[in-house]
Design a protein around this motif. Sequence first.
Motif, PDB file in Angstrom:
ATOM      1  N   TRP B   8      25.427  41.939  34.200  1.00 50.75           N
ATOM      2  CA  TRP B   8      25.316  41.602  35.624  1.00 50.75           C
ATOM      3  C   TRP B   8      23.889  41.819  36.118  1.00 50.75           C
ATOM      4  O   TRP B   8      23.298  40.968  36.758  1.00 50.75           O
ATOM      5  N   ALA B  70      36.237  44.205  38.303  1.00 50.56           N
ATOM      6  CA  ALA B  70      36.727  43.478  37.133  1.00 50.56           C
ATOM      7  C   ALA B  70      37.983  44.176  36.650  1.00 50.56           C
ATOM      8  O   ALA B  70      38.323  45.262  37.133  1.00 50.56           O
ATOM      9  N   ASN B 202      46.130  39.329  33.475  1.00 50.19           N
ATOM     10  CA  ASN B 202      46.251  38.861  34.849  1.00 50.19           C
ATOM     11  C   ASN B 202      47.692  38.832  35.336  1.00 50.19           C
ATOM     12  O   ASN B 202      47.967  39.177  36.480  1.00 50.19           O
ATOM     13  N   LEU B 232      31.282  39.823  43.087  1.00 54.38           N
ATOM     14  CA  LEU B 232      32.628  39.295  43.315  1.00 54.38           C
ATOM     15  C   LEU B 232      32.653  37.768  43.351  1.00 54.38           C
ATOM     16  O   LEU B 232      33.711  37.176  43.521  1.00 54.38           O
ATOM     17  N   GLN B 237      31.761  36.665  37.982  1.00 52.97           N
ATOM     18  CA  GLN B 237      33.042  36.881  37.316  1.00 52.97           C
ATOM     19  C   GLN B 237      33.145  36.076  36.024  1.00 52.97           C
ATOM     20  O   GLN B 237      33.898  36.437  35.125  1.00 52.97           O
ATOM     21  N   GLN B 238      32.350  34.995  35.936  1.00 54.18           N
ATOM     22  CA  GLN B 238      32.295  34.252  34.681  1.00 54.18           C
ATOM     23  C   GLN B 238      31.698  35.148  33.585  1.00 54.18           C
ATOM     24  O   GLN B 238      32.138  35.131  32.431  1.00 54.18           O
ATOM     25  N   VAL B 240      32.003  38.319  33.468  1.00 58.16           N
ATOM     26  CA  VAL B 240      33.093  39.222  33.120  1.00 58.16           C
ATOM     27  C   VAL B 240      33.941  38.611  32.004  1.00 58.16           C
ATOM     28  O   VAL B 240      34.212  39.243  30.977  1.00 58.16           O
ATOM     29  N   PRO B 247      38.405  38.753  34.738  1.00 55.51           N
ATOM     30  CA  PRO B 247      37.904  38.579  36.103  1.00 55.51           C
ATOM     31  C   PRO B 247      38.948  38.983  37.143  1.00 55.51           C
ATOM     32  O   PRO B 247      40.150  38.897  36.887  1.00 55.51           O
ATOM     33  N   VAL B 248      38.476  39.409  38.325  1.00 54.40           N
ATOM     34  CA  VAL B 248      39.423  39.839  39.348  1.00 54.40           C
ATOM     35  C   VAL B 248      39.937  38.718  40.228  1.00 54.40           C
ATOM     36  O   VAL B 248      40.962  38.868  40.871  1.00 54.40           O
ATOM     37  N   THR B 250      40.676  35.369  39.588  1.00 52.99           N
ATOM     38  CA  THR B 250      41.093  34.122  38.955  1.00 52.99           C
ATOM     39  C   THR B 250      42.127  33.385  39.787  1.00 52.99           C
ATOM     40  O   THR B 250      42.237  32.172  39.711  1.00 52.99           O
TER      41      THR B 250
END
Lengths: 298, 255
Positions: B8, B70, B202, B232, B237-238, B240, B247-248, B250
Amino acid sequence: MEKSLNWREFVITRAIKASGYSAIVFVLLIFVFLMREGLPALGEVEAGNLLSIRWYPIEEMFGILPLITGSIIVTIGAALIAVPFGIGTAVFISEIAPRWVREILKPLVELLGGLPSVVLGFLGILVLSPFLRVFLDLPTGLTAFTGSLLLGGIAVPTVVSVAEDALDAVPRAYREGAWALGATRWQTIWRVTLPAARSGVLTAVMLGIGRAIGETMTVMMVTGNAPVLALKLGSLFSPVRTMTATIAAEMGEVANGSTHYHVLFFIGIVLFLISLGVNIAASSVVFRAKKRAERILS
Amino acid sequence: MVNLALAWAEAYQDAHPDVRISVTGGGSGTGIAALINGTVDIANASRQIKQEEIEEARANGGNPVEFIVARDAIAVIVNPANPVSQLTLQQVSDIYSGKINNWKEVGGEDRPIVRLSRETNSGTHVYFLETVLRLGQKENKTLFSMDTLLLPSSEGIITEVRQNPNAIGYDGLGYVPPDLKVIAIAKEAGGAYVLPSIATVNDKSYPIARDLYMYTNGEPAGVAKAYLDWILSAEAQQIVADLGFVPVITSNPSP
């Protein structure tokens, strides 16, 4: 001219004196600091907990016996390797090897001493431990023995270099006297040269053991760090956790001033006392030997 | 989660050359301790902050604010030569607590089990203890078997599992290389065995998954706020997902 020389002499003698005393001051300061941070552990943790056989600090279990036995077993193993190999190598270099071999060997041994311990740890993980697991048919190669082998390797250069200096310092007349009496080369080495260099050789052994017991990185990487009480001979071939590895692995995480923090410093005190004990034992042996030698000479 | 934090920071600094982010590893406790002592702006943690840590921060005049950045799954891994490919959560717990000591008791070969764990200062260790060994039960006081090997790094666990057919280990899904065998886990006996993946984490069908956090001291402002907002976003997130974490957002991807 003369005046400036005096002045310079004054500064230099004082500087040398100061650096001499500073060693004592530093040791004292370290000792005071260790005591200040470590002794509160005795008040915070019950003796029964401290002397239990379970080390699991995140559940307030502070049994340090497995860590002490772990350090001791790894160090004994390392000494059993480093002492005969180290003294043997020193004798070979100083007494037996021809000049050109000696000139190659000595720098090589010193180079070995300069290897960073983390590199040896990597070798241990990637080469030595898989080999030992298959060769000795162990459940895992991350054992006290693996640590002993590597620590022995780390301590050998120290032992060789100090012992070789001590052997070198034995007057040539001693050897010539022995040969003149008809002693063989081996008899000369074993009965005359080595005993004459005894105090230096003993110092070499102590320095080697000190190097082994204080080593951290390699042991942390290869001994598996399982805090199991190591009392049997078989423990040498199972994972152990040493005091140094425990301090190194946990000190970075611990909250300043917590019980766990104090216990880690207490382990430091124990480690300090053990090396102090080893040193005192060694110097008293040397001292006694010197006394006897003086008596014989007078 | 240091890999993720590093990735990141790198990506963000490429896009914003005027911002400098330095990332240090050492474990969740280290990061939170540094936040409490005021030496960092953001603490990454793979476990939720403890009550006593919040109190300590308040005593120091701070106020930790939490962000879920994440998700992560812990994979149970074995050597590829090990025929065992699925275990129940209870079986994994019994293996690590020392009740099961031979692979043949869970349908494998007659080999001793060598248990590998991260050091006790790792957030992964604490999470595994609470979720797997104690099966998420608060009053359960099961401990790791004493002879569990505590290795200081993910790399140590992976190296040992790779070369030792007796070993069982666990690590974040993001750290597990493809040449190791990942065990399918069932929440209870008779339940479905699930392999960890982005999809199964997920939909919460994989039982050993957790959230990853960032903590700031007080509501973030300025550069720290911009950075957290970016984390975020879909772009961050990609990253991640690329690293094998989960990812958180999706379910509702932002534009």
